[in-house]
Motif scaffolding. Structure first.
Motif, PDB file in Angstrom:
ATOM      1  N   UNK A 115      20.350  40.798  21.643  1.00 51.80           N
ATOM      2  CA  UNK A 115      20.022  40.823  20.223  1.00 51.80           C
ATOM      3  C   UNK A 115      21.091  40.100  19.393  1.00 51.80           C
ATOM      4  N   UNK A 116      20.637  39.243  18.503  1.00 51.70           N
ATOM      5  CA  UNK A 116      21.573  38.532  17.623  1.00 51.70           C
ATOM      6  C   UNK A 116      22.372  37.449  18.314  1.00 51.70           C
ATOM      7  N   UNK A 117      22.117  37.211  19.582  1.00 56.95           N
ATOM      8  CA  UNK A 117      22.895  36.229  20.334  1.00 56.95           C
ATOM      9  C   UNK A 117      22.137  34.943  20.548  1.00 56.95           C
ATOM     10  N   UNK A 118      22.870  33.839  20.530  1.00 57.39           N
ATOM     11  CA  UNK A 118      22.235  32.551  20.824  1.00 57.39           C
ATOM     12  C   UNK A 118      22.434  32.174  22.283  1.00 57.39           C
ATOM     13  N   UNK A 119      23.422  32.765  22.920  1.00 57.06           N
ATOM     14  CA  UNK A 119      23.695  32.502  24.333  1.00 57.06           C
ATOM     15  C   UNK A 119      23.333  33.738  25.131  1.00 57.06           C
ATOM     16  N   UNK A 138      36.252  30.443  29.905  1.00 57.51           N
ATOM     17  CA  UNK A 138      34.935  30.277  29.280  1.00 57.51           C
ATOM     18  C   UNK A 138      34.936  30.805  27.851  1.00 57.51           C
ATOM     19  N   UNK A 139      35.670  31.884  27.618  1.00 58.96           N
ATOM     20  CA  UNK A 139      35.675  32.524  26.304  1.00 58.96           C
ATOM     21  C   UNK A 139      36.548  31.791  25.287  1.00 58.96           C
ATOM     22  N   UNK A 140      37.334  30.831  25.754  1.00 60.71           N
ATOM     23  CA  UNK A 140      38.229  30.095  24.857  1.00 60.71           C
ATOM     24  C   UNK A 140      37.663  28.760  24.401  1.00 60.71           C
ATOM     25  N   UNK A 141      36.462  28.429  24.832  1.00 65.87           N
ATOM     26  CA  UNK A 141      35.863  27.156  24.437  1.00 65.87           C
ATOM     27  C   UNK A 141      35.417  27.229  22.979  1.00 65.87           C
ATOM     28  N   UNK A 142      35.131  26.063  22.402  1.00 66.97           N
ATOM     29  CA  UNK A 142      34.717  26.038  20.991  1.00 66.97           C
ATOM     30  C   UNK A 142      33.392  26.772  20.788  1.00 66.97           C
ATOM     31  N   UNK A 143      32.529  26.787  21.789  1.00 69.84           N
ATOM     32  CA  UNK A 143      31.288  27.577  21.748  1.00 69.84           C
ATOM     33  C   UNK A 143      31.205  28.416  23.013  1.00 69.84           C
ATOM     34  N   UNK A 144      31.849  29.589  23.019  1.00 70.34           N
ATOM     35  CA  UNK A 144      31.855  30.419  24.225  1.00 70.34           C
ATOM     36  C   UNK A 144      30.442  30.854  24.622  1.00 70.34           C
ATOM     37  N   UNK A 145      30.245  31.152  25.902  1.00 68.47           N
ATOM     38  CA  UNK A 145      28.912  31.515  26.393  1.00 68.47           C
ATOM     39  C   UNK A 145      28.387  32.852  25.873  1.00 68.47           C
ATOM     40  N   UNK A 146      29.258  33.669  25.323  1.00 64.05           N
ATOM     41  CA  UNK A 146      28.831  34.911  24.667  1.00 64.05           C
ATOM     42  C   UNK A 146      29.564  35.020  23.345  1.00 64.05           C
ATOM     43  N   UNK A 147      28.925  35.670  22.379  1.00 63.15           N
ATOM     44  CA  UNK A 147      29.513  35.853  21.053  1.00 63.15           C
ATOM     45  C   UNK A 147      30.272  37.173  21.045  1.00 63.15           C
ATOM     46  N   UNK A 148      31.582  37.081  21.051  1.00 63.43           N
ATOM     47  CA  UNK A 148      32.416  38.281  21.082  1.00 63.43           C
ATOM     48  C   UNK A 148      32.395  39.042  19.762  1.00 63.43           C
ATOM     49  N   UNK A 149      31.814  38.446  18.729  1.00 64.66           N
ATOM     50  CA  UNK A 149      31.766  39.076  17.402  1.00 64.66           C
ATOM     51  C   UNK A 149      30.342  39.406  16.966  1.00 64.66           C
ATOM     52  N   UNK A 153      25.242  43.346  19.056  1.00 65.76           N
ATOM     53  CA  UNK A 153      25.512  43.671  20.453  1.00 65.76           C
ATOM     54  C   UNK A 153      27.028  43.743  20.638  1.00 65.76           C
ATOM     55  N   UNK A 154      27.660  44.759  20.028  1.00 62.29           N
ATOM     56  CA  UNK A 154      29.121  44.804  20.047  1.00 62.29           C
ATOM     57  C   UNK A 154      29.690  45.051  21.447  1.00 62.29           C
ATOM     58  N   UNK A 155      30.803  44.437  21.705  1.00 64.25           N
ATOM     59  CA  UNK A 155      31.549  44.680  22.933  1.00 64.25           C
ATOM     60  C   UNK A 155      32.665  45.642  22.553  1.00 64.25           C
TER      61      UNK A 155
END
Length: 169
Positions: A115-119, A138-149, A153-155
């Motif tokens: 939910x709310x995610x593009x990846x 992977x999480x440090x790229x300009x467009x990471x594969x998951x949205x940490x914010x 869908x909070x982590x």
């Protein structure tokens, strides 16, 4: 995945993703019928793997993520514990023993939607130091594969307050 498990009244649901055939030896490889039920499983096969029908360059690999019904899991663990010849391993013993006699469904994680995610459908095996490092990169790229914010869908995590004084160790 939990909804899928419940909708199919499964005893066990295994998350899986397509991976290239040359990577099959790193994973448990699954064969499914047209309804998504597991009909074959080989733990880290070296050769003779069953490829995905219509996609001969790929196999369906277990991600090592499972949803069990409580009764099924408890019984399987008790049975496995009593088996002196067992390695007590899900991929080597429990899943190969379970799928022929119970309802084991396979959840196609590549179709997962956040939910709310593009990846969607991101996953990486972190069984080695190199793959763990790659997952972090992977999480440090300009467009990471998951949205940490992603607020939909909070982590969640917890870092306990630990003393930093000299007597800590």
């Amino acid at each position: 995945m939990v909804q899928y498990h419940q909708q199919h009244s499964a005893d066990l649901t295994v998350a899986a993703i397509p991976v290239p055939v040359d990577q099959a030896h790193h994973f448990g490889i699954i064969e499914v019928d047209e309804d998504g039920r597991m009909i074959g499983f080989a733990e880290k096969p070296v050769d003779g793997v069953k490829t995905i029908p219509g996609n001969p360059g790929f196999v369906l690999a277990s991600m090592g993520n499972y949803v069990f019904t409580t009764d099924c899991l408890v019984q399987e663990l008790l049975d496995d514990h009593a088996n002196e010849g067992s390695d007590h391993d899900f991929g080597k013993n429990i899943i190969p023993s379970l799928y022929p006699r119970a309802k084991v469904m396979v959840y196609d994680f590549s179709q997962n939607r956040v939910p709310g995610g593009k990846n969607n459908g991101y996953w990486r095996d972190v069984g080695t130091i190199d793959s763990f490092w790659e997952a972090n990169m992977d999480l440090l790229t300009s467009e990471p594969p998951i949205d940490l914010h992603n607020q939909d869908w909070p982590i969640r995590t917890y870092i306990p307050p630990l003393s930093t004084g000299p007597d800590r160790f």
